[in-house]
Design a protein around this motif. Structure first.
Motif, PDB file in Angstrom:
ATOM      1  N   TYR A  53       5.742  -7.105   4.848  1.00  0.00           N
ATOM      2  CA  TYR A  53       4.342  -6.832   4.525  1.00  0.00           C
ATOM      3  C   TYR A  53       3.696  -6.105   5.708  1.00  0.00           C
ATOM      4  O   TYR A  53       3.063  -6.711   6.560  1.00  0.00           O
ATOM      5  CB  TYR A  53       3.605  -8.130   4.193  1.00  0.00           C
ATOM      6  CG  TYR A  53       3.975  -8.675   2.840  1.00  0.00           C
ATOM      7  CD1 TYR A  53       3.237  -8.342   1.715  1.00  0.00           C
ATOM      8  CD2 TYR A  53       5.072  -9.522   2.684  1.00  0.00           C
ATOM      9  CE1 TYR A  53       3.566  -8.833   0.465  1.00  0.00           C
ATOM     10  CE2 TYR A  53       5.413 -10.019   1.438  1.00  0.00           C
ATOM     11  CZ  TYR A  53       4.659  -9.673   0.338  1.00  0.00           C
ATOM     12  OH  TYR A  53       4.997 -10.163  -0.908  1.00  0.00           O
ATOM     13  N   MET A  54       3.899  -4.794   5.738  1.00  0.00           N
ATOM     14  CA  MET A  54       3.365  -3.946   6.799  1.00  0.00           C
ATOM     15  C   MET A  54       2.906  -2.630   6.180  1.00  0.00           C
ATOM     16  O   MET A  54       3.530  -2.120   5.260  1.00  0.00           O
ATOM     17  CB  MET A  54       4.416  -3.674   7.870  1.00  0.00           C
ATOM     18  CG  MET A  54       3.880  -2.865   9.031  1.00  0.00           C
ATOM     19  SD  MET A  54       5.036  -2.763  10.403  1.00  0.00           S
ATOM     20  CE  MET A  54       6.046  -1.400   9.893  1.00  0.00           C
ATOM     21  N   ASP A  55       1.832  -2.097   6.701  1.00  0.00           N
ATOM     22  CA  ASP A  55       1.287  -0.838   6.229  1.00  0.00           C
ATOM     23  C   ASP A  55       0.939   0.019   7.440  1.00  0.00           C
ATOM     24  O   ASP A  55       0.624  -0.503   8.508  1.00  0.00           O
ATOM     25  CB  ASP A  55       0.033  -1.115   5.388  1.00  0.00           C
ATOM     26  CG  ASP A  55      -0.572   0.156   4.823  1.00  0.00           C
ATOM     27  OD1 ASP A  55       0.187   1.070   4.461  1.00  0.00           O
ATOM     28  OD2 ASP A  55      -1.813   0.235   4.751  1.00  0.00           O
ATOM     29  N   SER A  56       0.999   1.320   7.267  1.00  0.00           N
ATOM     30  CA  SER A  56       0.596   2.280   8.303  1.00  0.00           C
ATOM     31  C   SER A  56      -0.592   3.068   7.758  1.00  0.00           C
ATOM     32  O   SER A  56      -0.422   4.173   7.245  1.00  0.00           O
ATOM     33  CB  SER A  56       1.756   3.218   8.643  1.00  0.00           C
ATOM     34  OG  SER A  56       2.854   2.504   9.126  1.00  0.00           O
ATOM     35  N   PRO A  57      -1.819   2.517   7.850  1.00  0.00           N
ATOM     36  CA  PRO A  57      -2.964   3.098   7.155  1.00  0.00           C
ATOM     37  C   PRO A  57      -3.544   4.370   7.755  1.00  0.00           C
ATOM     38  O   PRO A  57      -4.353   5.032   7.114  1.00  0.00           O
ATOM     39  CB  PRO A  57      -3.994   1.966   7.188  1.00  0.00           C
ATOM     40  CG  PRO A  57      -3.671   1.222   8.439  1.00  0.00           C
ATOM     41  CD  PRO A  57      -2.169   1.280   8.546  1.00  0.00           C
ATOM     42  N   PRO A  92       0.837  -1.202   0.000  1.00  0.00           N
ATOM     43  CA  PRO A  92       0.000   0.000   0.000  1.00  0.00           C
ATOM     44  C   PRO A  92       0.875   1.256   0.000  1.00  0.00           C
ATOM     45  O   PRO A  92       2.028   1.227   0.450  1.00  0.00           O
ATOM     46  CB  PRO A  92      -0.781  -0.119   1.312  1.00  0.00           C
ATOM     47  CG  PRO A  92      -0.764  -1.575   1.642  1.00  0.00           C
ATOM     48  CD  PRO A  92       0.567  -2.072   1.142  1.00  0.00           C
ATOM     49  N   LYS A  93       0.355   2.348  -0.495  1.00  0.00           N
ATOM     50  CA  LYS A  93       1.112   3.604  -0.582  1.00  0.00           C
ATOM     51  C   LYS A  93       1.547   4.119   0.787  1.00  0.00           C
ATOM     52  O   LYS A  93       2.457   4.921   0.885  1.00  0.00           O
ATOM     53  CB  LYS A  93       0.277   4.681  -1.277  1.00  0.00           C
ATOM     54  CG  LYS A  93      -0.151   4.312  -2.675  1.00  0.00           C
ATOM     55  CD  LYS A  93       0.997   4.363  -3.626  1.00  0.00           C
ATOM     56  CE  LYS A  93       0.499   4.141  -5.050  1.00  0.00           C
ATOM     57  NZ  LYS A  93       1.452   3.478  -5.885  1.00  0.00           N
ATOM     58  N   THR A  94       0.886   3.667   1.854  1.00  0.00           N
ATOM     59  CA  THR A  94       1.199   4.128   3.208  1.00  0.00           C
ATOM     60  C   THR A  94       2.145   3.172   3.944  1.00  0.00           C
ATOM     61  O   THR A  94       2.308   3.275   5.155  1.00  0.00           O
ATOM     62  CB  THR A  94      -0.095   4.333   4.012  1.00  0.00           C
ATOM     63  OG1 THR A  94      -0.936   3.182   3.867  1.00  0.00           O
ATOM     64  CG2 THR A  94      -0.844   5.565   3.537  1.00  0.00           C
TER      65      THR A  94
END
Length: 179
Positions: free
Chosen positions: A101-105, A92-94
């Protein structure tokens, strides 16, 4: 960041990694609410509202992560890593820029007394609301090299689960449904 402690409430789901913007990959998609005093991994968000985007370390904040079985750590799970040279991996863009595989949504987290709630808009999970989840309280730890580079050839995961304090269902059966 090396050796940094991470406290978290982790919510394993039956959603797929693709539902939140990751490329297709094996593993369990989980929403993690974390707090950690040693680093800030949400560079796009100012969780405490003070105008400084790099000092929100101990404020509870969300991450999407893909968990995989990992016998190297006592908790038996880690966040799935990938080779940074692998151009087939979509994040994801964030994503905070770590090779896992980590995101900060940036979802809103509300704490009140001993309750913690998170607001996840349905459009951010491809409008899927018919999924199951569970809740786990856990201690995690980061293993890195100099700066934010992962130790090449390390026998430990970059972000592993070292202790599970409790599991809401008692057996990690993911019996709960979104309301």
């Amino acid at each position: 960041m090396n050796g940094a402690p991470v406290d978290g409430y982790v919510f394993p789901t039956t959603l797929s990694p693709e539902d939140v913007g990751f490329s297709k990959t094996a593993g369990i998609l989980a929403l993690a609410l974390t707090a950690h005093p040693d680093f800030d991994d949400t560079p796009l968000w100012d969780e405490d509202g003070d105008g400084n985007y790099s000092n929100d370390k101990i404020v509870w904040h969300p991450h999407w992560v893909v968990l995989v079985e990992d016998k190297r750590v006592p908790g038996g799970l880690s966040v799935k890593e990938f080779d940074p040279a692998d151009k087939s991996v979509v994040l994801p863009k964030t994503n905070p820029g770590m090779p896992m595989y980590m995101d900060s949504p940036g979802f809103q987290v509300v704490t009140e007394g001993n309750a913690i709630r998170i607001v996840v808009p349905d459009y951010r999970v491809r409008f899927k609301t018919n999924f199951k989840y569970d809740a786990v309280a856990a201690y995690m730890q980061v293993v890195t090299g100099e700066g934010s580079e992962h130790i090449k050839g390390s026998n430990m995961p970059m972000l592993g689960v070292y202790k599970v304090y409790s599991v809401l269902s008692k057996n990690l059966s993911l019996p709960y449904q979104v309301k």
